[in-house]
Design an enzyme around this catalytic site. Sequence first.
Site, PDB file in Angstrom:
ATOM      1  CB  CYS A   2      -0.918   0.067   1.232  1.00  0.00           C
ATOM      2  SG  CYS A   2      -2.207  -1.193   1.263  1.00  0.00           S
ATOM      3  NE  ARG A  16      -4.640   2.173   1.792  1.00  0.00           N
ATOM      4  CZ  ARG A  16      -4.733   1.697   3.050  1.00  0.00           C
ATOM      5  NH1 ARG A  16      -5.741   2.048   3.816  1.00  0.00           N
ATOM      6  NH2 ARG A  16      -3.860   0.826   3.492  1.00  0.00           N
ATOM      7  CG  ASN A  79       0.572  -6.115   4.718  1.00  0.00           C
ATOM      8  OD1 ASN A  79       0.205  -6.577   5.796  1.00  0.00           O
ATOM      9  ND2 ASN A  79       1.053  -6.878   3.753  1.00  0.00           N
TER      10      ASN A  79
END
Length: 325
Positions: A2, A16, A79
Amino acid sequence: MCTSIAMNWGGGCFGRNMDVEYSFGEQVAVTPRRYPLQFWRQPAQEEHFALIGMAHMAGGRPLYAEAANEKGLYMAGLNFPGSAWYEPDPPAGWDAVAPYELIPWVLGSCATLAEAKARLARFRPLGVPLAEDLPLAPLHWHIADGAGALVLEATREGVRLYDDPVGVLTNNPPFPFHQINLSQYQHLTARPTENRLAPGLPLPAFGQGMGAIGLPGDASPASRYVRAAFHKLNAPDPGGELGRVSAFFHLLDSVAMVRGSVVTPEGKLDLTTYACCFSAGSGTYYYKTHGNSRLSAVRLSGADLEGSEVQLFPLCREEDVRMLN
C-alpha cells in the site's frame, strides 16, 4: 502492499492506494457521532467525532482500513508483515488498544495531529483478534492533518511514533529505513539535467525528464516510497477542490499496482483495488476502484452525523464510461 500520501493543500488532502490481491468486503462507511465506539480495554466513546473512510463491517462495527474525521484528521493502516508486533497482555497503566480499534479510538476523540500524538504516548498494541475467523492484520499507521504527518509502528523493539516530514508511507522495512534510503536519491530533480560528469564535453540532453534518471520504477515498498516522495515533493498546488483531488489521484497513480506486474508467493496477482482521497476542506471522501476509474464521492455533510447507525455506501466497481456520441 500500500502507499499513503499526505498533502497540506487546502487544509489537507490525504489518501492511499489499497494494494491487495483480494476484496475484503470494503465499502465507504460513515460513523456518526452517536454510534457507540466499543473497545476491549478502553472506555467506550458514546459520543465522538464523525468518521468517514473505507471499512469492512464485522460484528456490526466498521473495521476501517483508513478514515478521516470531521475535524480533518486522517489515519490509515498499511501492511507491515514480519515487523508488526502486538502484545497478548499489555501491562496495566498503558492504553492497550487492538489494531482494528486504533483508528476509531484516535479519530473519535482527537481533533488535531498534536492531540493524536499526545493520545498515542501511552499506546500499547493489544494482540486480541475480534473473532476467530478474523486474524490480526500486521499493520503500521500513517496519521496526518493539514499541519503535518506521523508514522506509528509497534515492533518487538517497542512502540515508536515518528515525525514524517515527507508525508509518505509504504510498507516494510520499518520507517527509519525509508528516511535513510531517501538519502541515496538526493541527485534526482524534475529540472533539466546538468552535465557534472564532464563539463568540458558536449553531452546534450536528448529528452525531457532526464533529471530523474535513477528513480526506481518497481513495485517494492522501498521503491514506491522513493517514487511517491519524488512526485509529491515536486507537485505544485493546482488550487481548487477538484484540481487538488485530481492531482492527488495522479500522485497515487504513479505508485499504483498494474495487474500482472506483481505475483504473490501464492501465485495471485497483486493490484490496486481502490485509491482514495479525503479532502479536509470540504469533508469529502473520493475514491476510484480497479474496475471503475471514474471518481465517486461521499460527503460528510450529506450524511446524518447525529444518528446512531453506520451509513454504508457500496462501491461503484463497474466501469462507467461517458459516451459522447
